[in-house]
Motif scaffolding. Structure first.
Motif, PDB file in Angstrom:
ATOM      1  N   ALA A  89       0.827  -1.212   0.000  1.00 20.98           N
ATOM      2  CA  ALA A  89       0.000   0.000   0.000  1.00 20.98           C
ATOM      3  C   ALA A  89       0.861   1.261   0.000  1.00 20.98           C
ATOM      4  O   ALA A  89       0.583   2.221  -0.730  1.00 20.98           O
ATOM      5  N   ILE A  90       1.907   1.269   0.811  1.00 25.66           N
ATOM      6  CA  ILE A  90       2.800   2.431   0.866  1.00 25.66           C
ATOM      7  C   ILE A  90       3.505   2.623  -0.477  1.00 25.66           C
ATOM      8  O   ILE A  90       3.646   3.752  -0.974  1.00 25.66           O
ATOM      9  N   GLY A  91       3.944   1.522  -1.072  1.00 26.70           N
ATOM     10  CA  GLY A  91       4.574   1.615  -2.379  1.00 26.70           C
ATOM     11  C   GLY A  91       3.630   2.171  -3.434  1.00 26.70           C
ATOM     12  O   GLY A  91       4.025   3.002  -4.260  1.00 26.70           O
ATOM     13  N   LEU A  92       2.371   1.733  -3.405  1.00 23.60           N
ATOM     14  CA  LEU A  92       1.396   2.215  -4.385  1.00 23.60           C
ATOM     15  C   LEU A  92       1.067   3.687  -4.168  1.00 23.60           C
ATOM     16  O   LEU A  92       0.940   4.446  -5.134  1.00 23.60           O
ATOM     17  N   VAL A  93       0.905   4.110  -2.913  1.00 20.73           N
ATOM     18  CA  VAL A  93       0.638   5.531  -2.642  1.00 20.73           C
ATOM     19  C   VAL A  93       1.819   6.375  -3.126  1.00 20.73           C
ATOM     20  O   VAL A  93       1.634   7.443  -3.736  1.00 20.73           O
ATOM     21  N   SER A  94       3.030   5.914  -2.861  1.00 23.88           N
ATOM     22  CA  SER A  94       4.222   6.643  -3.304  1.00 23.88           C
ATOM     23  C   SER A  94       4.247   6.760  -4.826  1.00 23.88           C
ATOM     24  O   SER A  94       4.533   7.828  -5.375  1.00 23.88           O
ATOM     25  N   LEU A  95       3.946   5.653  -5.507  1.00 32.05           N
ATOM     26  CA  LEU A  95       3.943   5.651  -6.971  1.00 32.05           C
ATOM     27  C   LEU A  95       2.810   6.512  -7.528  1.00 32.05           C
ATOM     28  O   LEU A  95       3.032   7.381  -8.387  1.00 32.05           O
ATOM     29  N   PHE A  96       1.585   6.267  -7.035  1.00 30.21           N
ATOM     30  CA  PHE A  96       0.425   6.990  -7.562  1.00 30.21           C
ATOM     31  C   PHE A  96       0.516   8.492  -7.303  1.00 30.21           C
ATOM     32  O   PHE A  96       0.075   9.293  -8.119  1.00 30.21           O
ATOM     33  N   SER A  97       1.076   8.868  -6.155  1.00 29.01           N
ATOM     34  CA  SER A  97       1.165  10.296  -5.841  1.00 29.01           C
ATOM     35  C   SER A  97       2.091  11.010  -6.823  1.00 29.01           C
ATOM     36  O   SER A  97       1.858  12.174  -7.180  1.00 29.01           O
ATOM     37  N   GLU A  98       3.139  10.325  -7.271  1.00 27.71           N
ATOM     38  CA  GLU A  98       4.043  10.915  -8.256  1.00 27.71           C
ATOM     39  C   GLU A  98       3.387  10.949  -9.637  1.00 27.71           C
ATOM     40  O   GLU A  98       3.481  11.948 -10.359  1.00 27.71           O
ATOM     41  N   LEU A  99       2.709   9.865 -10.017  1.00 30.56           N
ATOM     42  CA  LEU A  99       2.069   9.806 -11.333  1.00 30.56           C
ATOM     43  C   LEU A  99       0.898  10.769 -11.436  1.00 30.56           C
ATOM     44  O   LEU A  99       0.681  11.379 -12.493  1.00 30.56           O
ATOM     45  N   THR A 100       0.139  10.909 -10.344  1.00 25.55           N
ATOM     46  CA  THR A 100      -1.055  11.759 -10.379  1.00 25.55           C
ATOM     47  C   THR A 100      -0.700  13.212 -10.622  1.00 25.55           C
ATOM     48  O   THR A 100      -1.491  13.975 -11.190  1.00 25.55           O
TER      49      THR A 100
END
Length: 205
Positions: A89-100
């Protein structure tokens, strides 16, 4: 009837995956509102946002790095299953926050709207994760660990750490931004408090 006597509905693996993807995307979108309006939230996310504003490095990088030391505590207190879900979950939030940041562009978002909508999105996303035995780790795990090992009340530990983050923010951000951040935090926590109650949701993973 007691809560433990109620029937439970076992989550299927694809339901856990869907909840993790949607929950982390909602949190990341909420973070995007906050970064655009230069607002803060609590816990490790708030610290990552603050470091993002001070250093210029992305939120996702800081959020992932700050959480690294807490996985040891997560394994000791919550077990490997919870820890691996939290790591994902932390990895996805980190990734999605950059992509968004590249997917969504804001021409003009009032600070009040950003605080309320960002807080609501993060609250809904975290609620989805909680209901599928996943968290966003960090300071919450530390607070629970200190409560178990040293008898310190987890709520007080969390409050104290968030208070320190807020005090530091007062030296770096305008007072109105800190005020809007408090309003957003109230929105986030109200959503979780009203919807995450024992017996109200009995799905298990």
């Amino acid at each position: 009837m007691r809560v433990e006597d109620l029937p439970t509905d076992q989550h299927r693996p694809y339901e856990d995956v869907m909840a993790m993807l949607l929950g982390t995307f909602f949190v990341a979108l909420g973070v995007t509102f906050y970064t655009h309006a230069v607002l803060l939230t609590g816990s490790t996310a708030g610290l990552a946002l603050l470091l993002n504003y001070v250093t210029g490095w992305g939120f996702g990088v800081w959020f992932f790095a700050i959480n690294l030391p807490f996985y040891y505590l997560a394994v000791k207190r919550m077990g490997w299953s919870f820890t691996l879900r939290t790591f994902a979950a932390i990895g996805l939030v980190s990734l999605f926050s950059e992509l968004t940041q590249g997917w969504v562009q804001f021409a003009n978002v009032p600070s009040l709207y950003a605080a309320l909508m960002g807080g609501a999105l993060m609250g809904i996303g975290m609620l989805m994760l909680f209901r599928h035995r996943t968290s966003l780790g960090g300071i919450n795990i530390l607070a629970l660990y200190l409560q178990d090992k040293h008898g310190l009340r987890a709520g007080y530990v969390q409050l104290a750490i968030d208070g320190v983050i807020l005090l530091i923010a007062l030296t770096q951000l305008p007072l109105d931004r800190v005020g809007y951040s408090v309003l957003g935090a109230l929105t986030l926590n109200l959503i979780i408090a009203l919807n995450h109650k024992p017996g109200r949701y009995i799905g298990v993973s």
